[in-house]
Design a protein around this motif. Structure first.
Motif, PDB file in Angstrom:
ATOM      1  N   THR A  18       0.829  -1.208   0.000  1.00  0.00           N
ATOM      2  CA  THR A  18       0.000   0.000   0.000  1.00  0.00           C
ATOM      3  C   THR A  18       0.860   1.254   0.000  1.00  0.00           C
ATOM      4  OG1 THR A  18      -1.700  -1.221   1.218  1.00  0.00           O
ATOM      5  CG2 THR A  18      -1.891   1.175   1.193  1.00  0.00           C
ATOM      6  N   PHE A  22       0.996   4.733  -2.517  1.00  0.00           N
ATOM      7  CA  PHE A  22       1.073   6.133  -2.094  1.00  0.00           C
ATOM      8  C   PHE A  22       2.265   6.830  -2.750  1.00  0.00           C
ATOM      9  CE2 PHE A  22       2.716   9.410   0.771  1.00  0.00           C
ATOM     10  CZ  PHE A  22       1.593  10.224   0.908  1.00  0.00           C
ATOM     11  N   SER A  25       1.866   7.648  -6.387  1.00  0.00           N
ATOM     12  CA  SER A  25       0.863   8.673  -6.678  1.00  0.00           C
ATOM     13  C   SER A  25       1.498  10.016  -7.012  1.00  0.00           C
ATOM     14  CB  SER A  25      -0.088   8.832  -5.483  1.00  0.00           C
ATOM     15  OG  SER A  25      -0.793   7.635  -5.225  1.00  0.00           O
ATOM     16  N   VAL A 342      -2.682  12.568  -3.131  1.00  0.00           N
ATOM     17  CA  VAL A 342      -3.463  11.895  -2.096  1.00  0.00           C
ATOM     18  C   VAL A 342      -4.815  11.460  -2.644  1.00  0.00           C
ATOM     19  CG1 VAL A 342      -4.556  12.157   0.163  1.00  0.00           C
ATOM     20  CG2 VAL A 342      -2.272  13.097  -0.224  1.00  0.00           C
ATOM     21  N   THR A 343      -5.405  12.269  -3.516  1.00  0.00           N
ATOM     22  CA  THR A 343      -6.676  11.903  -4.142  1.00  0.00           C
ATOM     23  C   THR A 343      -6.513  10.657  -4.991  1.00  0.00           C
ATOM     24  OG1 THR A 343      -7.318  14.229  -4.203  1.00  0.00           O
ATOM     25  CG2 THR A 343      -8.543  12.713  -5.618  1.00  0.00           C
ATOM     26  N   PHE A 345      -4.215   8.359  -4.640  1.00  0.00           N
ATOM     27  CA  PHE A 345      -3.957   7.243  -3.720  1.00  0.00           C
ATOM     28  C   PHE A 345      -5.270   6.675  -3.190  1.00  0.00           C
ATOM     29  CE2 PHE A 345      -3.439   6.188   0.868  1.00  0.00           C
ATOM     30  CZ  PHE A 345      -2.785   4.964   0.705  1.00  0.00           C
ATOM     31  N   LEU A 346      -6.143   7.541  -2.686  1.00  0.00           N
ATOM     32  CA  LEU A 346      -7.404   7.082  -2.113  1.00  0.00           C
ATOM     33  C   LEU A 346      -8.311   6.460  -3.170  1.00  0.00           C
ATOM     34  CD1 LEU A 346      -8.129  10.058   0.316  1.00  0.00           C
ATOM     35  CD2 LEU A 346      -7.228   7.796   0.898  1.00  0.00           C
ATOM     36  N   LEU A 349      -7.293   2.689  -4.096  1.00  0.00           N
ATOM     37  CA  LEU A 349      -7.336   1.585  -3.140  1.00  0.00           C
ATOM     38  C   LEU A 349      -8.408   0.546  -3.469  1.00  0.00           C
ATOM     39  CD1 LEU A 349      -6.695   3.463   0.228  1.00  0.00           C
ATOM     40  CD2 LEU A 349      -5.065   2.185  -1.188  1.00  0.00           C
TER      41      LEU A 349
END
Length: 402
Positions: A18, A22, A25, A342-343, A345-346, A349
């Protein structure tokens, strides 16, 4: 005495996979440079989160594969297990990237494989390069690339004309570079065993130090900034191989010196402090990281208070996460357009976990069951220093973990 069955390796490997998502990204939303990635910035470009995670993967592999070698019934048994663990998931991923992701990403199917002889060319494109753990090539336009694609210095192990409008155009699956280096380290295990290094721990220490010295010397003579850079694939491969060998050997030494390897919180805190200090003092990270990360990995793996011993009760998804996250991220960027790291990455998932689940249940687990049926070691071989090899899903079996 360490309780091998009560380990947190599954949770650690899931977290590391994971972390790679990140880290990726940042270059996938801002271009090839990892300059904005937090650890890359903090360490003055010495290391980034994804690189640290891959380093830990190699350390874990060195430990687990050495354990596996000590329990296997010979060379054929050892490599059968390694092939069944690595190749099926990898080949299916290569086929998915070649036949599904690449066309979705704008690659011309006629530039992926020649269709004049039908499906045989598709199978050949997947299998021939897959045997060497090299993903099939999706060729760029001839006007933009040399005729000999393997001689061209690639930005990524797969050269493509896919994702032309993405911040990292052409990168189909940038995570796959490490798989062949990991398998190369697997090959080294019986080699170092055959010359007696697994029985002579000090010689193994000397070999590890010698490889690290070669890595440092090469970096001083001709610095290398990571990735498949302008210096060409052979030079890049040498840098990466030395790095991977040092980390893998660190795991081997952790196995050989397990009776003396401290796992307490104090040692873990000291290792973390050393890692932070090395980040502030370039180029110390190259020397400090293998040692510091080894202590941190094995503190986490065998710390009972973490309580993740049954993390993989329903499946071991870390390999699938590592295989599928990168192309999924590229597809999301292509469809959604510019976004913050970060967007991305989320958003990555959920589809990545779904793909990893499919890989585990449809490909990896059936092959692991074949491996288990092929050789069931007698319980009389069990020793307190070696993990149980039981194939039960949900148990921390070394053979499932790697």
């Amino acid at each position: 005495m360490i309780n091998h069955r009560a380990n947190n390796f599954d949770a650690l490997r899931f977290a590391l996979a994971t972390a790679v998502i990140f880290s990726h990204s940042y270059p996938l939303t801002r271009g090839e440079s990892e300059a904005f990635e937090p650890l890359h910035w903090f360490s003055h470009g010495q290391i980034w989160i994804g690189a640290a995670a891959v380093n830990c993967f190699f350390i874990i592999s060195g430990f687990l594969i050495t354990q596996s070698w000590l329990r296997c019934r010979g060379l054929v048994d050892f490599f059968r297990k390694r092939v069944l663990r690595i190749y099926p998931g990898y080949l299916v991923n290569a086929a998915v990237c070649l036949l599904i992701v690449a066309p979705m990403a704008g690659a011309d199917i006629h530039k992926i494989v020649s269709l004049k002889d039908g499906p045989r060319h598709i199978l050949k494109a997947v299998l021939l390069r897959g045997v060497g753990l090299q993903a099939p090539l999706v060729k760029p336009d001839s006007s933009e690339a040399p005729q000999d694609l393997d001689a061209a210095p690639p930005r990524d192990p797969i050269q493509t004309n896919a994702f032309p409008t993405n911040p990292m155009p052409g990168a189909l699956n940038g995570s796959l570079w490490s798989i062949r280096f990991e398998f190369a380290c697997y090959v080294l295990t019986p080699v170092i065993a055959s010359i007696g290094l697994l029985k002579r721990r000090r010689w193994m220490v000397a070999l590890t130090v010698a490889v690290l010295a070669c890595q440092v010397a090469l970096s001083i003579i001709d610095p290398f900034e990571g990735g498949m850079a302008e210096k060409g694939p052979r030079f890049a491969s040498l840098h990466l191989l030395l790095r991977c060998m040092v980390l893998y050997f660190a795991g081997v030494l952790a196995c050989l010196y397990e009776d003396r390897l401290p796992h307490g919180r104090g040692w873990a805190a000291a290792a973390l402090a050393a890692f932070v200090a090395a980040a502030l003092v370039p180029p110390a990270m190259m020397v400090v990281a293998p040692v510091a990360l080894t202590f941190l990995v094995f503190w986490f793996a065998f710390e009972p208070r973490i309580g993740c011993q049954n993390f993989a009760k329903y499946g071991d998804f870390s390999y699938g996460i590592y295989l599928y996250a990168f192309p999924i991220q590229q597809l999301l960027v292509m469809v959604a357009g510019p976004m913050q790291p970060v967007t991305l990455f989320l958003a990555t998932l959920a589809p990545t976990f779904a793909a990893a689940g499919a890989s585990w249940f449809l490909v990896e687990r059936p092959c692991l069951r074949l491996k288990s049926r092929a050789a069931r070691p007698s319980t009389s071989l069990a020793t307190p220093m070696v993990m149980d090899l039981s194939p039960v899903v949900g148990q921390p079996s070394i053979e499932r973990q790697r």
